[in-house]
Motif scaffolding. Structure first.
Motif, PDB file in Angstrom:
ATOM      1  N   ASP A 227      11.447  -0.686 122.635  1.00  0.00           N
ATOM      2  CA  ASP A 227      12.294   0.505 122.618  1.00  0.00           C
ATOM      3  C   ASP A 227      13.685   0.135 122.136  1.00  0.00           C
ATOM      4  N   VAL A 228      14.384   1.097 121.579  1.00  0.00           N
ATOM      5  CA  VAL A 228      15.726   0.828 121.070  1.00  0.00           C
ATOM      6  C   VAL A 228      16.657   0.345 122.184  1.00  0.00           C
ATOM      7  N   THR A 258      16.111   1.791 112.521  1.00  0.00           N
ATOM      8  CA  THR A 258      15.432   3.043 112.827  1.00  0.00           C
ATOM      9  C   THR A 258      15.830   4.098 111.807  1.00  0.00           C
ATOM     10  N   ASP A 453      18.260   8.814 122.541  1.00  0.00           N
ATOM     11  CA  ASP A 453      17.003   9.259 121.950  1.00  0.00           C
ATOM     12  C   ASP A 453      17.144   9.458 120.448  1.00  0.00           C
ATOM     13  N   ARG A 456      16.709   6.362 118.461  1.00  0.00           N
ATOM     14  CA  ARG A 456      15.326   5.918 118.251  1.00  0.00           C
ATOM     15  C   ARG A 456      14.784   6.379 116.900  1.00  0.00           C
ATOM     16  N   TYR A 460       8.950   5.844 119.141  1.00  0.00           N
ATOM     17  CA  TYR A 460       8.830   5.803 120.592  1.00  0.00           C
ATOM     18  C   TYR A 460       7.754   4.826 121.052  1.00  0.00           C
ATOM     19  N   ASP A 542       4.183   0.995 119.381  1.00  0.00           N
ATOM     20  CA  ASP A 542       5.341   1.746 118.906  1.00  0.00           C
ATOM     21  C   ASP A 542       5.167   2.003 117.422  1.00  0.00           C
TER      22      ASP A 542
END
Length: 586
Positions: A227-228, A258, A453, A456, A460, A542
């Motif tokens: 995840d970021v 991203t 969010d 990202r 996800y 992901d």
């Protein structure tokens, strides 16, 4: 490029050129090697047929073919979509395959020695500058102890990945990307002198800054899942530990990005890299590999403070004048373009045997040790090595001064738009004579107060049941941008092994010289706002670790994620080979 490259890719020793008598092409035709852009083999084959030619054999390692075409069609073929170059197929003149390495060190278009010649790193080595005294942080999928990364210049830093909770996998690359990047930056078969590194016939694999030390921070699991917020935490760890615990981290390689469209002035990922920069770390970021559909730079390469790197195709020649920019390379816009470019096509780096991308892409293997890949990831790794060389020569140089030196001493391809190349390919030898510029000063733009969010970019992590979305971090805690930005800006986000108050990793170097690890306790992540029962790398995936983030066209974009990849194979048969025995991980 010769047809015999296919033999070289398999690691075989070439037979004498006169072993058989070649058949000359009929009058009016030419025998040629048509090399393609990464992933464009089918386009190359179609182009040959459209030119009324015949494909004689396929050469997957260069996404190309050996073909016989009408002489009058050669010029047209060079302009066809997907075609990288068309050269004469010089029958009988096989590549001089190094019997130790398994490829032609000087002629293979992906040879790292050729890349070193393109950026003049080999000249710098010969002058005694090899990166010694400089640490380069690598936020990636970890590194594996394969030959080329076992000569004493690798430190296994904190593991912030999902696999950190499996003792057998802590810090170890199960994916393959981190091993490949690490080898480009600091790889070496054995510690030697600069004059030895600079020899084409040393029979040793050598990275761009062979005497620099790599500090590996693992964030990605065997399927590339991360995840970021894990990446942001890792960048923060680098910023706070750049000059503690015996580290001298002067460069951070971030071959990651991203598709976030959030403005860099508020984006948290941009803020994270700016804080590392202000902590004295030159952050080198890959520009992205969606150039055909998304020319704007990926996040955080879009931040104006960092060194944004695009991919350069040397076309098998150390001279930069005839270089081209591959279509996949995101070059940016007039407002923010790449700063520099570096070799990033068919690059030979170290292979992780039995790794995820290795299993999915056996055609990219070269001999038993190497793997061929293309992307701005590889280009960023080359530039990170150059930055380490400069920091070794000028240890007080600031990140702004290192970036200035990279840009002011770059060689530009002759026939390529400046928007695509930035200032060009950094020339390490020119940089050596360029003293740090005291007027090179940048100001940051990011506040970090934007959406986690949104950072990202639509990518996800999921355990197959639930997906981590919204304004929550990897532990499911509500994201407080103000508190995080303040803690990061004041160097207090990390305390020992805790990030923002939650245990994430160990708090110090262990007796083995590597970073210790700690368990993610139930109180840290249990009963959070997303599923808490799937911390198993078998199920984590992901979709963002594909062409938007980690794509490398020599292993196709789909292979950067694998929902079916099972980490059990890393705990049993996958590690049973003698060369991968538990003892080798000590």
């Amino acid at each position: 490029m010769l047809a015999a490259v296919a033999a070289a890719a398999g690691g075989a020793t070439a037979a004498p050129a006169h072993a058989s008598t070649p058949v000359s092409a009929p009058s009016g035709t030419e025998d040629v090697i048509v090399s393609g852009q990464p992933g464009a083999l089918s386009q190359v084959e179609a182009a040959v047929r459209a030119a009324h030619g015949t494909v004689r054999s396929t050469l997957p390692v260069i996404a190309g073919v050996s073909a016989r075409v009408p002489a009058a069609a050669v010029a047209q073929l060079r302009q066809a979509p997907g075609v990288r170059a068309v050269t004469e197929d010089a029958h009988g003149h096989l590549m001089a395959v190094d019997p130790t390495l398994g490829y032609d060190v000087q002629k293979d278009p992906g040879s790292l020695f050729l890349a070193a010649q393109v950026v003049h790193a080999n000249t710098v080595w010969g002058k005694g500058v090899t990166g010694k005294g400089v640490d380069v942080a690598l936020i990636d999928s970890g590194v594996a102890p394969v030959q080329g990364l076992t000569s004493g210049n690798v430190v296994v830093g904190p593991d912030l990945s999902f696999e950190s909770q499996s003792p057998a996998l802590v810090g170890k690359d199960t994916f393959g990307h981190g091993t490949h990047m690490g080898s480009i930056i600091v790889g070496r078969d054995a510690a030697a002198t600069g004059s030895v590194y600079a020899k084409a016939d040393s029979h040793q694999f050598v990275g761009i800054a062979p005497d620099a030390r790599l500090v590996s921070i693992k964030v990605a699991a065997s399927d590339g899942a991360a995840d970021v917020s894990q990446v942001i935490a890792a960048i923060g760890w680098v910023a706070q530990h750049a000059h503690t615990d015996g580290f001298n981290i002067k460069v951070l390689n971030l071959s990651y990005g991203t598709n976030s469209a959030q403005d860099p002035s508020v984006d948290p990922l941009d803020y994270a890299v700016e804080q590392a920069w202000k902590a004295g770390v030159t952050v080198v970021v890959s520009g992205g590999n969606d150039g055909t559909t998304h020319p704007a730079l990926a996040d955080p390469a879009n931040d104006p403070m960092v060194v944004a790197v695009g991919a350069d195709d040397p076309n098998g020649d150390p001279a930069v004048g005839n270089d081209t920019i591959p279509d996949f390379s995101q070059h940016g816009t007039a407002l923010r373009s790449v700063d520099v470019v570096a070799p990033g096509v068919h690059v030979l780096g170290l292979r992780l045997p039995n790794g995820s991308i290795d299993q999915d892409n056996p055609g990219a293997r070269v001999g038993s040790r190497f793997f061929r890949g293309s992307g701005t990831s590889q280009a960023a790794a080359v530039v990170s090595g150059i930055a380490a060389l400069y920091a070794s020569k000028y240890p007080t140089a600031t990140p702004d001064q290192i970036k200035d030196a990279l840009k002011k001493n770059a060689d530009s391809p002759t026939y390529t738009k400046k928007l695509f190349t930035g200032l060009g390919v950094p020339n390490a030898d020119k940089m050596l004579g360029y003293k740090p510029n005291p007027l090179a000063v940048q100001a940051g733009v990011a506040s970090g107060l934007g959406s986690l969010d949104a950072a990202r970019g639509g990518s996800y992590v999921t355990d197959g049941v639930s997906t981590l979305t919204g304004e929550v971090d990897i532990f499911g805690r509500p994201w407080n941008p103000g508190a995080w930005a303040l803690a990061t800006g004041t160097g207090t986000a990390w305390s020992g092994g805790s990030w923002l108050g939650t245990t994430f990793t160990g708090g110090a170097l262990g007796a083995d010289g590597n970073w210790t690890q700690a368990a993610w306790t139930a109180t840290d992540w249990n009963s959070r706002s997303w599923r808490d029962s799937g911390w198993d790398s078998r199920s984590w995936r992901d979709s963002g670790w594909d062409s938007r983030s980690w794509r490398d066209s020599d292993w196709t974009s789909l292979s950067w994620r694998s929902a079916g990849w099972d980490s059990v194979s890393w705990r049993t048969g996958g590690w049973s080979d003698a060369s991968w025995a538990d003892a080798s991980w000590s």
